[in-house]
Write a protein that holds these residues in place. Structure first.
Motif, mmCIF file in Angstrom:
data_model
loop_
_atom_site.group_PDB
_atom_site.id
_atom_site.type_symbol
_atom_site.label_atom_id
_atom_site.label_comp_id
_atom_site.label_asym_id
_atom_site.label_seq_id
_atom_site.Cartn_x
_atom_site.Cartn_y
_atom_site.Cartn_z
ATOM 1 N N ASP A 1 20.669 -82.738 -8.757
ATOM 2 C CA ASP A 1 21.695 -83.393 -7.939
ATOM 3 C C ASP A 1 22.757 -82.415 -7.472
ATOM 4 O OD1 ASP A 1 20.658 -85.994 -7.858
ATOM 5 O OD2 ASP A 1 21.430 -86.440 -9.848
ATOM 6 N N LEU B 1 23.744 -81.751 -3.668
ATOM 7 C CA LEU B 1 25.138 -81.854 -3.263
ATOM 8 C C LEU B 1 25.570 -80.620 -2.471
ATOM 9 C CD1 LEU B 1 27.859 -83.434 -3.499
ATOM 10 C CD2 LEU B 1 28.289 -82.132 -5.590
ATOM 11 N N PHE C 1 34.065 -87.572 -1.083
ATOM 12 C CA PHE C 1 32.942 -88.355 -1.596
ATOM 13 C C PHE C 1 33.413 -89.587 -2.359
ATOM 14 C CE2 PHE C 1 31.178 -83.999 -1.293
ATOM 15 C CZ PHE C 1 30.131 -84.260 -0.418
ATOM 16 N N ALA D 1 24.189 -85.898 0.411
ATOM 17 C CA ALA D 1 25.193 -85.343 -0.492
ATOM 18 C C ALA D 1 25.956 -86.455 -1.207
ATOM 19 C CB ALA D 1 26.170 -84.455 0.289
ATOM 20 N N TYR E 1 26.330 -87.046 -5.194
ATOM 21 C CA TYR E 1 27.629 -87.187 -5.857
ATOM 22 C C TYR E 1 27.644 -88.433 -6.740
ATOM 23 C CZ TYR E 1 32.499 -88.591 -6.431
ATOM 24 O OH TYR E 1 33.685 -89.025 -6.969
#
Length: 230
Positions: A10, A14, A53, A62, A66
């Motif tokens: 992840d 991101l 975010f 992205a 997040y």
């Protein structure tokens, strides 16, 4: 290791620029991941990370990464952050620090559901009845007498069923129907709107024949109905 790999995947999503962002090491501490970004991609990565975010901004991929990281941190009873080499905080992941939304226990109230009958039948006195509306699937029940009345509508016009439903709200604020007992139903008119308008214009003295924009009038009537029902 598998959990750490989930975080790393992840983080890579991101940051983006996957061909030019490299894992360096894990520093001592609670999974302190260190990455390096090649110079030619640094500007793109920095621009990508400027999104707020926490407020739902940023590129879809992205933003999803997040939220995955933040959710995983909450599950691990932790919080985290992404820092620049000089120690400046770029992104905060509140994780366990995120205030938990209110949840509500299940409650029962009268209501209606709309959908097409796609399944009916069973051996018990409480007969399973399934309605589908777009992507939503409502699993209801009915008495055998009501099921017999519903059966001819299988895979036909959209229905509006009345009855008693039991609902609960989850931590994300979404309402979930646990069960619904059908006590009555009606077949909804699926006549196309142009045909409805033409039918209205044929009624003597209705005023619809002189209406320049009947669709605007209908939208206005719908808005009034929604305001009064809300």
């Amino acid at each position: 290791m598998a959990r750490l790999a989930d975080y790393m995947r992840d983080v890579a999503t991101l940051l983006g620029e996957t061909e030019h962002v490299h894992f360096v090491r894990v520093d001592p501490g609670s999974a302190l991941l260190v990455q390096s970004v090649e110079h030619e991609s640094l500007h793109n990565v920095q621009a990508r990370l400027r999104a707020d975010f926490a407020q739902g901004e940023g590129e879809a991929e992205a933003l999803r990464a997040y939220r995955n990281i933040d959710k995983r941190l909450a599950e691990d009873n932790a919080s985290g952050a992404l820092f620049e080499p000089d120690g400046a905080e770029v992104i905060r992941f509140p994780g366990r620090e995120t205030p938990q939304p209110l949840t509500f226990g299940a409650f029962t109230q009268p209501g209606t559901l709309d959908g097409v009958l796609i399944r009916i039948g069973g051996k018990d006195d409480s007969v399973p009845v399934w309605l589908q509306q777009d992507e939503a699937l409502y699993k209801c029940t009915a008495t055998r007498e009501m099921a017999c009345r519903l059966a001819p509508q299988l895979f036909k016009a959209e229905l509006r069923v009345q009855g008693s439903g039991r609902w609960e709200r989850n931590a994300e604020g979404a309402w979930h129907l646990k069960k619904f007992s059908i006590s009555a139903f009606e077949v909804l008119d699926d006549t196309p709107l142009p045909a409805v308008v033409e039918r209205l214009r044929q009624v003597p003295g209705s005023g619809w024949k002189e209406t320049q924009d009947p669709y605007a009038v209908l939208r206005g009537l719908r808005g009034d109905a929604e305001r009064w029902s809300g």
